[in-house]
Design an enzyme around this catalytic site. Structure first.
Site, PDB file in Angstrom:
ATOM      1  CB  CYS A 117      -0.950  -0.006   1.185  1.00  0.00           C
ATOM      2  SG  CYS A 117      -1.964  -1.473   1.194  1.00  0.00           S
ATOM      3  CG  HIS A 258      -3.154   3.287   1.643  1.00  0.00           C
ATOM      4  ND1 HIS A 258      -3.803   2.803   0.535  1.00  0.00           N
ATOM      5  CD2 HIS A 258      -3.186   2.285   2.568  1.00  0.00           C
ATOM      6  CE1 HIS A 258      -4.211   1.573   0.776  1.00  0.00           C
ATOM      7  NE2 HIS A 258      -3.855   1.231   1.995  1.00  0.00           N
ATOM      8  CG  ASN A 288      -6.709  -0.889   1.541  1.00  0.00           C
ATOM      9  OD1 ASN A 288      -6.070  -0.651   0.525  1.00  0.00           O
ATOM     10  ND2 ASN A 288      -6.144  -1.171   2.699  1.00  0.00           N
TER      11      ASN A 288
HETATM   12  N1  ACO Z   1     -18.227  -7.668  10.886  1.00  0.00           N
HETATM   13  C1  ACO Z   1     -18.679  -7.845  12.136  1.00  0.00           C
HETATM   14  N2  ACO Z   1     -17.886  -8.083  13.191  1.00  0.00           N
HETATM   15  C2  ACO Z   1     -16.554  -8.135  12.957  1.00  0.00           C
HETATM   16  C3  ACO Z   1     -16.009  -7.958  11.688  1.00  0.00           C
HETATM   17  C4  ACO Z   1     -16.892  -7.713  10.617  1.00  0.00           C
HETATM   18  N3  ACO Z   1     -16.497  -7.517   9.344  1.00  0.00           N
HETATM   19  N4  ACO Z   1     -14.673  -8.053  11.756  1.00  0.00           N
HETATM   20  C5  ACO Z   1     -14.379  -8.275  13.050  1.00  0.00           C
HETATM   21  N5  ACO Z   1     -15.513  -8.337  13.769  1.00  0.00           N
HETATM   22  C6  ACO Z   1     -15.656  -8.567  15.190  1.00  0.00           C
HETATM   23  C7  ACO Z   1     -14.519  -9.371  15.754  1.00  0.00           C
HETATM   24  O1  ACO Z   1     -14.768 -10.748  15.627  1.00  0.00           O
HETATM   25  C8  ACO Z   1     -14.541  -8.925  17.207  1.00  0.00           C
HETATM   26  O2  ACO Z   1     -15.560  -9.621  17.892  1.00  0.00           O
HETATM   27  P1  ACO Z   1     -15.283 -10.232  19.329  1.00  0.00           P
HETATM   28  O3  ACO Z   1     -14.954  -9.042  20.203  1.00  0.00           O
HETATM   29  O4  ACO Z   1     -16.577 -10.888  19.652  1.00  0.00           O
HETATM   30  O5  ACO Z   1     -14.122 -11.151  19.149  1.00  0.00           O
HETATM   31  C9  ACO Z   1     -14.966  -7.464  17.127  1.00  0.00           C
HETATM   32  O6  ACO Z   1     -15.602  -7.302  15.867  1.00  0.00           O
HETATM   33  C10 ACO Z   1     -13.809  -6.501  17.238  1.00  0.00           C
HETATM   34  O7  ACO Z   1     -12.769  -6.953  16.346  1.00  0.00           O
HETATM   35  P2  ACO Z   1     -11.433  -6.161  16.181  1.00  0.00           P
HETATM   36  O8  ACO Z   1     -10.569  -6.877  15.194  1.00  0.00           O
HETATM   37  O9  ACO Z   1     -10.891  -5.865  17.542  1.00  0.00           O
HETATM   38  O10 ACO Z   1     -11.997  -4.829  15.538  1.00  0.00           O
HETATM   39  P3  ACO Z   1     -11.307  -3.421  15.417  1.00  0.00           P
HETATM   40  O11 ACO Z   1     -12.046  -2.429  16.185  1.00  0.00           O
HETATM   41  O12 ACO Z   1      -9.825  -3.495  15.618  1.00  0.00           O
HETATM   42  O13 ACO Z   1     -11.548  -3.092  13.899  1.00  0.00           O
HETATM   43  C11 ACO Z   1     -10.345  -3.090  11.830  1.00  0.00           C
HETATM   44  C12 ACO Z   1     -11.001  -3.940  12.897  1.00  0.00           C
HETATM   45  C13 ACO Z   1     -11.417  -2.259  11.130  1.00  0.00           C
HETATM   46  C14 ACO Z   1      -9.712  -4.023  10.791  1.00  0.00           C
HETATM   47  C15 ACO Z   1      -9.282  -2.156  12.481  1.00  0.00           C
HETATM   48  O14 ACO Z   1      -8.412  -2.913  13.288  1.00  0.00           O
HETATM   49  C16 ACO Z   1      -8.493  -1.427  11.485  1.00  0.00           C
HETATM   50  O15 ACO Z   1      -8.980  -0.509  10.862  1.00  0.00           O
HETATM   51  N6  ACO Z   1      -7.206  -1.789  11.283  1.00  0.00           N
HETATM   52  C17 ACO Z   1      -6.394  -1.249  10.252  1.00  0.00           C
HETATM   53  C18 ACO Z   1      -6.469  -2.223   9.146  1.00  0.00           C
HETATM   54  C19 ACO Z   1      -6.093  -1.638   7.832  1.00  0.00           C
HETATM   55  O16 ACO Z   1      -6.478  -0.543   7.474  1.00  0.00           O
HETATM   56  N7  ACO Z   1      -5.340  -2.431   7.060  1.00  0.00           N
HETATM   57  C20 ACO Z   1      -4.947  -2.100   5.806  1.00  0.00           C
HETATM   58  C21 ACO Z   1      -3.759  -1.163   5.866  1.00  0.00           C
HETATM   59  S1  ACO Z   1      -2.410  -1.822   5.142  1.00  0.00           S
HETATM   60  C22 ACO Z   1      -2.874  -2.127   3.646  1.00  0.00           C
HETATM   61  O17 ACO Z   1      -3.516  -1.288   3.085  1.00  0.00           O
HETATM   62  C23 ACO Z   1      -2.616  -3.466   3.020  1.00  0.00           C
END
Ligand code: ACO
Length: 334
Positions: A117, A258, A288
């Site tokens: 990315c 990004h 993304n």
């Molecule tokens: N729908 C519903 N529930 C979900 C989903 C979904 N799609 N995904 C995860 N959950 C649940 C999980 O199972 C968890 O449930 P639990 O507490 O019962 O176990 C709960 O939601 C919280 O999960 P987390 O992974 O802790 O969620 P978080 O608040 O961290 O959000 C996210 C996840 C959106 C991916 C966040 O961590 C984030 O934005 N990270 C950055 C990721 C990113 O942008 N990556 C790409 C950048 S690098 C590149 O571009 C290749």
């Protein structure tokens, strides 16, 4: 060196293309247990575009490139170099060469550059070096990715985030320097947080001689670590690039990051003290798109006449590697 060679870099055209097929959050909830509300609240994403199996990265990348060349008023024979930044080429040997052929840019040398990315920003800085050294004057830089081929469609933590697309820019030598500063970083020690890695299966050729014949595994990501990394490192790298350029955050007209996630865009702007009106964002419509996200957003903003000549655009890419980088650009396109 020839003193007549122009060493500045100017962006003279932008273009983008996404697959026709799209998938909204409601449709996605038929694939994994998720909801429109969860995805929108955590990421800001509403829709993503998905390349169909009969289509190719080369096709959308070529379309984006043609639009950028048209805006720049350049024909294919005028292009000196084509850089395709991608992590998902149609061919592991690279897809830039086929794009060169499809464009009819037979004079151009073409190669792929992989920095996930961060690819577009790394590609921009790489292209700039060829112009600064006086070797090439007209460069086509394409960012394209098809991560729908590589996400695990049963993993709701990752599959909701990504979409497919391509964006391109033309960079030309100019008297005035428009790339005011840049900073690039890599921290391979954090590599395990985001991978799309090859897994070899051992095959015996003859006694004591083995080869690994395997496949790439679907993407794995530690979302929370990536979030933390982005929100900490991206403001830092932008401030460093601005310092190198001799500018301050207050002089930034546009923040073009990004497009990973709206929460990351908002958090970075807040840490920099930039108002939300300065954030360029289209993550809601495309998700993304990895190396394509900055040039797609750049193209849309350009075609909607968001930028004025002389505006300062602070760009930053970040992602797998782990890698991150920023480029400070003075807008030179009308
Ligand atoms: N729908 C519903 N529930 C979900 C989903 C979904 N799609 N995904 C995860 N959950 C649940 C999980 O199972 C968890 O449930 P639990 O507490 O019962 O176990 C709960 O939601 C919280 O999960 P987390 O992974 O802790 O969620 P978080 O608040 O961290 O959000 C996210 C996840 C959106 C991916 C966040 O961590 C984030 O934005 N990270 C950055 C990721 C990113 O942008 N990556 C790409 C950048 S690098 C590149 O571009 C290749």
């Amino acid at each position: 060196m020839n003193s007549f060679i122009q060493r500045g870099i100017r962006l003279t055209g932008t273009g983008s293309a996404v697959p026709l097929t799209s998938l909204d959050n409601h449709q996605l909830s038929q694939v994994v247990t998720t909801s429109d509300d969860w995805i929108k609240t955590r990421t800001g994403i509403c829709l993503r575009h998905i390349l169909q199996p009969s289509d190719s990265l080369t096709v959308i990348a070529t379309q984006a490139a043609q639009k950028a060349m048209e805006m720049a008023g350049l024909g294919p024979q005028e292009i000196d170099l084509i850089i395709l930044t991608t992590s998902t080429p149609d061919d592991l040997f690279g897809s830039a060469a086929l794009i060169q052929a499809q464009l009819g840019a037979t004079r151009a040398v073409a190669f792929d550059l992989t920095a996930a990315c961060s690819g577009f920003v790394f590609g921009l800085v790489t292209a700039a070096q060829f112009i600064k050294s006086g070797v090439y004057q007209k460069i086509l830089l394409i960012g394209a990715d098809v991560l729908s081929r590589w996400v695990d469609w049963s993993d709701r933590r990752t599959c909701v985030l990504f979409g497919d697309g391509a964006g391109a820019v033309v960079l030309q030598a100019s008297e005035h320097e428009h790339l005011l500063g840049f900073q690039l970083y890599t921290d391979g020690a954090q590599n395990h947080h985001l991978n799309l890695s090859y897994q070899a299966h051992e095959k015996t050729l003859i006694d004591q001689v083995y080869v690994g014949q395997g496949t790439y595994q679907p993407m794995t990501m530690n979302g929370q670590e990536i979030y933390r990394f982005a929100v900490q490192k991206v403001p830092e790298v932008i401030e460093k690039a601005l310092f190198q350029a001799g500018y301050t955050v207050e002089q930034v007209d546009w923040l073009l990051l990004h497009q990973a996630n709206q929460r990351i865009l908002d958090a970075v702007a807040e840490r920099l003290g930039l108002p939300t009106e300065k954030i360029i964002s289209n993550v809601a419509k495309y998700g993304n798109t990895s190396a394509a996200s900055i040039p797609i957003a750049l193209d849309e903003a350009t075609r909607q006449s968001q930028f004025k000549k002389g505006d300062i655009v602070a760009m930053a890419g970040f992602g797998a590697g782990i890698s991150w980088g920023s480029a400070i650009v003075e807008w030179g396109l009308i």
